[in-house]
Design an enzyme around this catalytic site. Structure first.
Site, PDB file in Angstrom:
ATOM      1  N   CYS A 135      49.122  34.021  43.558  1.00 14.38           N
ATOM      2  CA  CYS A 135      48.695  35.273  42.923  1.00 14.38           C
ATOM      3  C   CYS A 135      49.782  35.662  41.925  1.00 14.38           C
ATOM      4  CB  CYS A 135      48.400  36.364  43.953  1.00 14.38           C
ATOM      5  SG  CYS A 135      49.806  36.924  44.925  1.00 14.38           S
ATOM      6  N   ARG A 152      48.151  39.552  47.745  1.00 16.13           N
ATOM      7  CA  ARG A 152      47.016  38.683  48.038  1.00 16.13           C
ATOM      8  C   ARG A 152      47.396  37.327  48.623  1.00 16.13           C
ATOM      9  NH1 ARG A 152      44.690  39.160  42.157  1.00 16.13           N
ATOM     10  NH2 ARG A 152      46.958  39.177  41.856  1.00 16.13           N
ATOM     11  N   ASP A 202      42.790  43.006  43.558  1.00 13.37           N
ATOM     12  CA  ASP A 202      44.196  43.152  43.916  1.00 13.37           C
ATOM     13  C   ASP A 202      44.429  44.456  44.670  1.00 13.37           C
ATOM     14  OD1 ASP A 202      46.887  43.116  44.173  1.00 13.37           O
ATOM     15  OD2 ASP A 202      47.268  42.462  42.123  1.00 13.37           O
TER      16      ASP A 202
HETATM   17  P1  4NP Z   1      49.741  40.344  44.144  1.00 12.72           P
HETATM   18  O1  4NP Z   1      49.795  41.866  43.703  1.00 12.72           O
HETATM   19  O2  4NP Z   1      49.646  39.521  42.888  1.00 12.72           O
HETATM   20  O3  4NP Z   1      48.521  40.265  44.965  1.00 12.72           O
HETATM   21  O4  4NP Z   1      51.019  40.086  44.913  1.00 12.72           O
HETATM   22  C1  4NP Z   1      50.686  42.358  42.753  1.00 12.72           C
HETATM   23  C2  4NP Z   1      51.951  42.689  43.123  1.00 12.72           C
HETATM   24  C3  4NP Z   1      52.834  43.206  42.191  1.00 12.72           C
HETATM   25  C4  4NP Z   1      52.432  43.385  40.892  1.00 12.72           C
HETATM   26  C5  4NP Z   1      51.161  43.039  40.508  1.00 12.72           C
HETATM   27  C6  4NP Z   1      50.289  42.525  41.447  1.00 12.72           C
HETATM   28  N1  4NP Z   1      53.328  43.923  39.957  1.00 12.72           N
HETATM   29  O5  4NP Z   1      52.919  44.083  38.794  1.00 12.72           O
HETATM   30  O6  4NP Z   1      54.470  44.192  40.296  1.00 12.72           O
END
Ligand code: 4NP
Length: 154
Positions: A7, A13, A123
């Protein structure tokens, strides 16, 4: 069968998917390496998001020991399948793929339950516990398909 989930941040995720599939491998005595990685350096070495930890704990899965790491090109060699959560992850992975063999390993996770749909896993980073729970259930169905496919071909 070695499976990598990808991800963006590797704190929401893909760590949930990693925890889920590890549990399914354990329960079905399936052998293989299961990991997750991301493309956003901001969260390297961080624990998973507290909402992700809580949702998993609610389902008897402990992901608190996971630390975020970046995707590396050698992951194409170490893993048989690489499942991405959304279009951006797909772009990120494809950009560093070295050849067709690498590219063939990559697919959208939700294609396992809706083949060819190329749908994204929402997300939960931008939602609350309920969003995280919905994401968990969606990914649980997809991880069940992975385990079923492996054991059908075993
Ligand atoms: P992930 O969610 O991709 O599911 O781990 C996110 C976690 C952090 C960020 C974006 C998505 N961020 O922009 O910091």
């Amino acid at each position: 069968m070695n499976v990598l989930f990808v991800c963006l941040g590797n704190i929401c995720r893909s760590p949930i998917a990693e925890g889920l599939l590890k549990k399914k491998f354990e329960e079905s005595k399936t052998t293989g390496r299961v990991e997750s990685a991301g493309f956003e350096s901001f969260h390297i070495n961080d624990s998973p998001d507290p909402r992700a930890v809580k949702v998993c704990a609610h389902h008897g899965i402990d992901i608190s020991g996971k630390r975020a790491r970046l995707f590396r090109v050698s992951d194409f060699d170490a893993f048989d399948k690489i499942y991405v959560m959304d279009f951006k992850n797909m772009q990120d992975v494809m950009e560093v793929a070295r050849d067709e063999t690498d590219k063939k390993k990559v697919d959208y996770l939700l294609n396992l339950i809706e083949p060819g749909s190329n749908k994204s896993v929402a997300d939960p980073y931008y939602g609350g516990f309920d969003a995280c729970e919905a994401t968990f259930r969606q990914m649980e169905r997809a991880c069940q398909v992975i385990t079923d496919q492996i054991n059908k071909n075993a």
